[in-house]
Scaffold this active site. Structure first.
Site, PDB file in Angstrom:
ATOM      1  CB  CYS A  47      80.578  53.414  11.148  1.00  0.00           C
ATOM      2  SG  CYS A  47      82.023  53.468  12.272  1.00  0.00           S
TER       3      CYS A  47
ATOM      4  CB  CYS B 237      81.212  51.437  14.502  1.00  0.00           C
ATOM      5  SG  CYS B 237      81.291  53.192  13.954  1.00  0.00           S
ATOM      6  CG  ASP B 238      78.652  48.734  12.977  1.00  0.00           C
ATOM      7  OD1 ASP B 238      78.809  48.503  14.319  1.00  0.00           O
ATOM      8  OD2 ASP B 238      77.931  49.454  12.467  1.00  0.00           O
TER       9      ASP B 238
END
Ligand code: NAP
Length: 310
Positions: free
Chosen positions: A134, A137-138
């Protein structure tokens, strides 16, 4: 208490099914599971969902779908469903979660699919330490360092484009010499200055430092067989998804990859009263809009099924 209908999954299919079921006054109970909003919460801008000519951020789209379903009376349970069974005599379903058991006359499974990884040694320990599926997300944790994306589809392109905001360099490691992504996505992606495609290559080993953080990968050139090291601080996996259908046991037929095979219209399965919608039952299109359409069909068929039981 027996629910009229339980919907499992909180992506476009689940929310749309809930919207239709709620408007049919079936007061659906929707189990949101581990990824509320589904895969679209891990994407950035969605440009191909009709009705948003200016584009819309994935999480925003999903929040709106949730609100719309809620407005008409959907109830939400923030628990993961661990199993479903059906009593042959009463025709009632038992939906099990870690916290208890629920009864329902009809069930719609809209549990989507989860990111796949390569299955290499030491992979589990590296997830969250330089290995992820992701970028949204990261990605921001990897500023001014080289990273790579694995895969050649639309997801790989989207992830790579997003990562150019942070990383110093974004390699796309792909096992072929062309991307399978849609033409427009592929062209836009490869035109970006920070992105470099590494063709005909497969990661064969992860390299980590003393503290267990990823510090590189060993690549195998599939044309020559040669191995080389690529220094990257994070690997973003974009090699597709596996359908989340195991919890349904023998109630459904599946294809080899685990996708539920429909036995009738509206995602009807071989079990009366059990319907499947969205990515868990769609190996072919896997789009937000097709999932939403499948959710609508499943809710309409479930409504018919419930009428037939009266
Ligand atoms: P995908 O299209 O199935 O692509 C997966 C990629 O991973 C392929 O390039 C495949 O290689 C590669 N791959 C699979 N297993 C691998 C392995 N073990 N090792 C190395 N590479 C491997 O998946 P996706 O990109 O997630 O897209 C899924 C669906 O969502 C598609 O229908 C796509 O159009 C849609 N989508 C749309 C958008 C958008 O329109 N905004 C964004 C994201 C996704 P091969 O090419 O060799 O098979």
């Amino acid at each position: 208490m027996t629910e009229k209908i339980i919907i499992i999954g909180a992506g476009p299919a689940g929310y749309t099914a809930a919207l239709y079921a709620a408007r049919a006054e079936l007061a659906p109970l929707l189990f949101a599971g581990p990824q509320i909003g589904g895969q679209l919460t891990t994407t950035t801008e969605v440009e191909n969902f009709p009705g948003f000519p200016e584009g819309i951020m994935g999480p925003d789209l999903m929040f709106r779908m949730q609100q719309q379903a809620e407005k008409f009376g959907t109830r939400f349970a923030y628990e993961s469903v661990t199993g479903v069974s059906r009593d042959g005599e009463s025709g009632l379903f038992r939906v099990a979660t870690a916290g208890g058991e629920y009864a329902a006359e009809a069930v719609i499974a809209a549990t989507g699919a989860s990111a796949r990884y390569l299955g290499l040694e030491g992979e589990d320990a590296l997830i969250g330490h330089g290995l992820t599926a992701c970028a949204t997300c990261d990605g921001s944790f990897y500023r001014n360092v080289p990273v790579c994306v694995v895969g050649g589809g639309d997801s790989a392109c989207e992830e790579a484009a997003f990562l150019t905001r942070f990383a110093s360099k974004v390699y796309i490691v792909h096992r072929r010499d062309t991307l399978r992504a849609s033409k427009i996505m592929a062209e836009r992606t490869l035109a970006r200055e920070k992105i470099e495609a590494v063709w005909n290559s497969q990661i064969v080993r992860y390299l980590s430092d003393a503290s267990g953080e990823l510090e590189g990968v060993v690549l195998k050139d599939l044309a020559t067989g040669e191995a080389r090291t690529l220094d990257v601080k994070c690997v973003f996996m974009a090699i597709g998804h596996a359908p989340n259908s195991a919890f349904l046991g023998d109630l459904v037929d599946r294809d080899q990859a685990g996708y539920i095979i429909a036995a009738g219209p509206g995602g009807a399965t071989k079990t009366p009263g059990l319907f499947a919608a969205g990515d868990v039952a769609d190996p072919r299109y896997r789009q937000a809009i097709t999932s939403a359409g499948m959710g609508c069909g499943a809710a309409l068929e479930a409504e018919r099924y419930l009428l037939s039981r009266q």
